[in-house]
Design a protein around this motif. Sequence first.
Motif, PDB file in Angstrom:
ATOM      1  N   ASN A 114       0.811  -1.212   0.000  1.00 25.63           N
ATOM      2  CA  ASN A 114       0.000   0.000   0.000  1.00 25.63           C
ATOM      3  C   ASN A 114       0.848   1.267   0.000  1.00 25.63           C
ATOM      4  N   GLY A 115       2.148   1.092  -0.139  1.00 26.49           N
ATOM      5  CA  GLY A 115       3.026   2.254  -0.162  1.00 26.49           C
ATOM      6  C   GLY A 115       3.275   2.857   1.206  1.00 26.49           C
ATOM      7  N   ILE A 116       3.157   2.033   2.239  1.00 21.56           N
ATOM      8  CA  ILE A 116       3.370   2.507   3.605  1.00 21.56           C
ATOM      9  C   ILE A 116       4.446   1.658   4.273  1.00 21.56           C
ATOM     10  N   THR A 117       5.422   2.315   4.877  1.00 22.24           N
ATOM     11  CA  THR A 117       6.500   1.652   5.596  1.00 22.24           C
ATOM     12  C   THR A 117       6.314   1.870   7.091  1.00 22.24           C
ATOM     13  N   TRP A 118       6.277   0.779   7.830  1.00 24.58           N
ATOM     14  CA  TRP A 118       6.153   0.859   9.288  1.00 24.58           C
ATOM     15  C   TRP A 118       7.535   0.748   9.918  1.00 24.58           C
ATOM     16  N   LEU A 119       7.829   1.650  10.850  1.00 27.22           N
ATOM     17  CA  LEU A 119       9.075   1.579  11.606  1.00 27.22           C
ATOM     18  C   LEU A 119       8.837   0.823  12.919  1.00 27.22           C
ATOM     19  N   ALA A 120       9.884   0.666  13.707  1.00 28.66           N
ATOM     20  CA  ALA A 120       9.826  -0.145  14.930  1.00 28.66           C
ATOM     21  C   ALA A 120       8.708   0.326  15.858  1.00 28.66           C
ATOM     22  N   PRO A 121       8.012  -0.613  16.509  1.00 28.76           N
ATOM     23  CA  PRO A 121       6.882  -0.253  17.367  1.00 28.76           C
ATOM     24  C   PRO A 121       7.316   0.150  18.766  1.00 28.76           C
ATOM     25  N   ALA A 122       6.428   0.859  19.446  1.00 28.56           N
ATOM     26  CA  ALA A 122       6.623   1.224  20.845  1.00 28.56           C
ATOM     27  C   ALA A 122       6.001   0.171  21.757  1.00 28.56           C
ATOM     28  N   ALA A 123       6.427   0.177  23.005  1.00 25.23           N
ATOM     29  CA  ALA A 123       5.752  -0.634  24.013  1.00 25.23           C
ATOM     30  C   ALA A 123       4.372  -0.060  24.317  1.00 25.23           C
ATOM     31  N   LEU A 124       4.175   1.227  24.054  1.00 30.95           N
ATOM     32  CA  LEU A 124       2.886   1.897  24.236  1.00 30.95           C
ATOM     33  C   LEU A 124       1.794   1.105  23.531  1.00 30.95           C
ATOM     34  N   ASN A 125       0.823   0.641  24.300  1.00 29.56           N
ATOM     35  CA  ASN A 125      -0.248  -0.200  23.765  1.00 29.56           C
ATOM     36  C   ASN A 125      -1.583   0.342  24.244  1.00 29.56           C
ATOM     37  N   ASN A 126      -2.243   1.111  23.392  1.00 32.10           N
ATOM     38  CA  ASN A 126      -3.488   1.776  23.757  1.00 32.10           C
ATOM     39  C   ASN A 126      -4.666   0.854  23.489  1.00 32.10           C
ATOM     40  N   THR A 127      -4.810  -0.146  24.354  1.00 31.34           N
ATOM     41  CA  THR A 127      -5.880  -1.119  24.183  1.00 31.34           C
ATOM     42  C   THR A 127      -6.885  -1.015  25.323  1.00 31.34           C
ATOM     43  N   TYR A 128      -7.861  -1.908  25.337  1.00 34.98           N
ATOM     44  CA  TYR A 128      -8.879  -1.913  26.377  1.00 34.98           C
ATOM     45  C   TYR A 128      -8.369  -2.590  27.643  1.00 34.98           C
ATOM     46  N   ALA A 129      -8.999  -2.245  28.772  1.00 31.70           N
ATOM     47  CA  ALA A 129      -8.714  -2.927  30.036  1.00 31.70           C
ATOM     48  C   ALA A 129      -9.865  -2.649  30.993  1.00 31.70           C
ATOM     49  N   ALA A 187       1.690   1.603  19.286  1.00 38.60           N
ATOM     50  CA  ALA A 187       1.953   2.753  18.423  1.00 38.60           C
ATOM     51  C   ALA A 187       3.270   2.556  17.685  1.00 38.60           C
ATOM     52  N   ALA A 188       3.283   2.939  16.409  1.00 34.42           N
ATOM     53  CA  ALA A 188       4.501   2.870  15.598  1.00 34.42           C
ATOM     54  C   ALA A 188       4.401   3.903  14.490  1.00 34.42           C
ATOM     55  N   PRO A 189       5.530   4.458  14.052  1.00 35.42           N
ATOM     56  CA  PRO A 189       5.473   5.387  12.930  1.00 35.42           C
ATOM     57  C   PRO A 189       5.118   4.659  11.635  1.00 35.42           C
ATOM     58  N   GLU A 190       4.141   5.183  10.893  1.00 32.54           N
ATOM     59  CA  GLU A 190       3.921   4.725   9.535  1.00 32.54           C
ATOM     60  C   GLU A 190       4.314   5.880   8.612  1.00 32.54           C
ATOM     61  N   GLU A 238      16.506   6.452  11.651  1.00 28.92           N
ATOM     62  CA  GLU A 238      17.452   6.668  12.743  1.00 28.92           C
ATOM     63  C   GLU A 238      17.015   7.815  13.651  1.00 28.92           C
ATOM     64  N   VAL A 239      16.230   8.743  13.118  1.00 29.27           N
ATOM     65  CA  VAL A 239      15.712   9.838  13.926  1.00 29.27           C
ATOM     66  C   VAL A 239      14.603   9.348  14.859  1.00 29.27           C
ATOM     67  N   LEU A 240      13.703   8.514  14.363  1.00 26.96           N
ATOM     68  CA  LEU A 240      12.514   8.132  15.135  1.00 26.96           C
ATOM     69  C   LEU A 240      12.697   6.909  16.025  1.00 26.96           C
ATOM     70  N   ASP A 241      13.523   5.962  15.621  1.00 26.38           N
ATOM     71  CA  ASP A 241      13.622   4.704  16.382  1.00 26.38           C
ATOM     72  C   ASP A 241      13.944   4.908  17.866  1.00 26.38           C
ATOM     73  N   PRO A 242      14.935   5.743  18.225  1.00 23.03           N
ATOM     74  CA  PRO A 242      15.234   5.905  19.661  1.00 23.03           C
ATOM     75  C   PRO A 242      14.087   6.539  20.440  1.00 23.03           C
ATOM     76  N   ILE A 243      13.347   7.424  19.796  1.00 18.78           N
ATOM     77  CA  ILE A 243      12.213   8.066  20.462  1.00 18.78           C
ATOM     78  C   ILE A 243      11.096   7.058  20.697  1.00 18.78           C
ATOM     79  N   THR A 244      10.755   6.303  19.670  1.00 20.60           N
ATOM     80  CA  THR A 244       9.688   5.309  19.796  1.00 20.60           C
ATOM     81  C   THR A 244      10.009   4.300  20.894  1.00 20.60           C
TER      82      THR A 244
END
Length: 331
Positions: A143-158, A269-272, A286-292
């Motif tokens: 689909n022309g979208i590249t996903w970078l490394a994901p965060a531990a941040l998990n905005n799910t139900y609880a 959450a992950a950068p797309e 390299e800019v986003l991976d350490p932040i994520t």
Amino acid sequence: MTATTRRTGLAAAALGCALLLPLTLGGCGLTSGSPMVDDVRPGSIGQGLPLKGADLTVASKNFSENIILGQIMGLAFKAAGAHVLDRTNIQGSIGAREAVKSGGADGMYEYTGTAWITYLGHDTPITDPHAQWQAVVDADAKNGITWLAPAALNNTYALALNQANEKRYGTRTLSDVARLSKSDPAAVTLCVESEFAARNDGLPGMAKRYGMDIPASRIQKMDGGIVYTQVSGGGSCTFGEVFTTDGRIKAMNLFVTQDDKHFFPNYNAAPEINSAAMRKYPAIREVLDPITAKLTNDVARELNARVDVEGQDPHDVARDWLVSEGFIRNG
């Protein structure tokens, strides 16, 4: 705002925006945007200005957490030397998603479960968070979208409860809640949004997976914001439906039970990033991976609370956090 509109934004306006995007970037907030003019410098990221001369546009959906994440992305690009256009706060997931897919925006933070279920059309989530992310990476490449490394941040139900009730009942997991529903039925009362009460990936499915025995008379349906106050004050419900990264969890000192059987989808959450932009500016990774890598549920709750509880501006919250973590420096 309901669970679905908050995370997936399937409102008619968002769908209309998606249909218009191939023809024009006008409307739906996609041409509203302004340059980021912050005087920021590299900290631990952006050394050597690897994005110098790049023109990049960042997007986000229209709820606090995603706006904050969009601001984080934009400020990181800015510190790395890019000229950044801020098009955050787009109505609904579909509008924001299509902006990135079409090239109207270059990147945003998205959620793996949203992509897998809403955009890619799957009914069954993948239990392992990394496997869920990898499946999205593979499927979205076409689909022309590249996903970078994901965060531990998990905005799910609880399900959450106040500290006094957690100490009283010792319910640290959803399996504990199920056991309590059988051993002491009167102790288990639920406050949930109407949608969560009806969805198979909400209360009915959760009750079935865990073997919870909760009669309808002990389930109250209400607006999501009221759920938090009812649980916090020990009012009409012992347990309430929450989002795991909501700032009110921290502000109200609620205890979040663990989904120990992994029923709920992973919404990491992950950068797309638009793949054409990624090929042109590979330093984005390299800019986003350490932040994520620093984005956790605890971090998200703190940042969200600054916006939703304290009333701070998402841009200021994002900038303050990036500076405090040493990722960027004020000019």
